[in-house]
Design an enzyme around this catalytic site. Sequence first.
Site, PDB file in Angstrom:
ATOM      1  N   ARG A  93      47.919  41.611  34.656  1.00  0.00           N
ATOM      2  CA  ARG A  93      46.810  41.630  33.688  1.00  0.00           C
ATOM      3  C   ARG A  93      47.095  42.544  32.496  1.00  0.00           C
ATOM      4  O   ARG A  93      46.184  43.184  31.970  1.00  0.00           O
ATOM      5  CB  ARG A  93      45.489  42.015  34.363  1.00  0.00           C
ATOM      6  CG  ARG A  93      45.086  41.123  35.523  1.00  0.00           C
ATOM      7  CD  ARG A  93      44.888  39.663  35.087  1.00  0.00           C
ATOM      8  NE  ARG A  93      44.566  38.844  36.233  1.00  0.00           N
ATOM      9  CZ  ARG A  93      45.465  38.155  36.947  1.00  0.00           C
ATOM     10  NH1 ARG A  93      46.745  38.211  36.624  1.00  0.00           N
ATOM     11  NH2 ARG A  93      45.105  37.415  37.966  1.00  0.00           N
ATOM     12  N   SER A 118      36.045  37.717  35.753  1.00  0.00           N
ATOM     13  CA  SER A 118      36.355  38.839  36.645  1.00  0.00           C
ATOM     14  C   SER A 118      36.412  40.128  35.831  1.00  0.00           C
ATOM     15  O   SER A 118      37.187  40.248  34.885  1.00  0.00           O
ATOM     16  CB  SER A 118      37.693  38.582  37.328  1.00  0.00           C
ATOM     17  OG  SER A 118      38.001  39.614  38.240  1.00  0.00           O
ATOM     18  N   GLU A 162      39.235  44.985  33.709  1.00  0.00           N
ATOM     19  CA  GLU A 162      40.099  43.934  33.188  1.00  0.00           C
ATOM     20  C   GLU A 162      39.576  43.479  31.836  1.00  0.00           C
ATOM     21  O   GLU A 162      40.338  43.137  30.925  1.00  0.00           O
ATOM     22  CB  GLU A 162      40.118  42.754  34.176  1.00  0.00           C
ATOM     23  CG  GLU A 162      40.994  41.609  33.797  1.00  0.00           C
ATOM     24  CD  GLU A 162      41.040  40.562  34.902  1.00  0.00           C
ATOM     25  OE1 GLU A 162      40.805  39.387  34.581  1.00  0.00           O
ATOM     26  OE2 GLU A 162      41.317  40.907  36.056  1.00  0.00           O
TER      27      GLU A 162
END
Length: 300
Positions: free
Chosen positions: A173, A223, A293
Site C-alpha cells: 500500500r 478499507s 491507508e
Amino acid sequence: MSILKELQQIIDPEHILIDEALKKHTYTQLGGRADFFVTPSTVEEVQEIIRFANKSAIPFTLLGNGSNVIIRDGGIRGIVLSLKKFKGIRRDGEKVVAESGARIIDTSRFALEERLSGLEFACGIPGSVGGALYMNAGAYGGEVKDCLESALVVDAGGEVHRMPAEAFDLDYRTSNIAAKGYIVLEATFHLTEGDYDEIKAVMDDLTYMRESKQPLEYPSCGSVFKRPPGYFAGKLIQDSHLQGKGVGGAEVSTKHAGFIVNKNNATATEYISVIEMVQREVKAKFDVELEREVRILGED
C-alpha cells in the site's frame, strides 16, 4: 494577471471550475471546496499547469477519482488537478496500457474481454489507475506491482518520463510517487494470454466476495487502515466492539469493521474523528497501532 486568467491561457475555460465542492468528487461525499478545480485533456496542458503553479508558488494538489481520500471540511487552496479525462485503455500485444484517470476496475474488465490474465484481483477496486499505482493497490492476494511493467509520469518540474516499475519502490500500500513529486499519466501492465471463462470465473468469485462483505450501500473511502503485521485490522476493530459506533453521521460499518461509512450526511471532521477513535480504542485494547491507508487532504 490573475490565477484564473493564467489558467484560461492554458486550458479551455470550460475545464476550470471555481470554488468547486470537492464532496462531488470523493467516494465519501465529504469535503470543502477547491479554489480552482481543473481538468486538462492533454499531456501538454498538465505540464503547463504544473509549471505555472511552480512559477507562481501556487499550492497544487492532484486528485484521482477520490476513492481513497478524505478532504477536510475547509477544502483545498490553490489548484486541484483532476485527470478524469485521461481514461483511455488499449491493448499492446500481451500488455494493457491504461491512462491515469481510467478506473482500475474498467482496466480489469478490458483485460478480461481481451482474454488477458493478471488483473483479476483489481475487478473490485474502485480507484483510478493513477491512484492504484500511487498506493500499490491490491486485493485478494494480488497487487499492482505483480503486473506493472512501466508508467509514464510528469515530474515536479513538468517533464515527462517513461519509468520502469522498479523505479516506484512499490510495497504494501505504498510507493515513492508522492515523495518524488510524480504525476502518473498512464500505466503499462504486462499480462498473459488466458481463457475467457476461467478469467471471468475468478472475477465473478471476487466480485461476489466483495459485494457480500463490504458496505457498498453507503459512501465510504473503502478499507481505512493498512493490515498490521500479524493481525487483520477489521478483526481488531470488531473485537474492540466498535461496529456501529460513530460520531455524528459517520460510523464503523456493522457489515465490515474495516470500513467507516458516511451513514447520514457526515462531515469530514466527524469521519476523521471516527478514524481517530478506532485508532485509540485498538491501541488501548491490543497495543496495536493502526496506520491509515486512506489519505487526508485539505484544511479544517
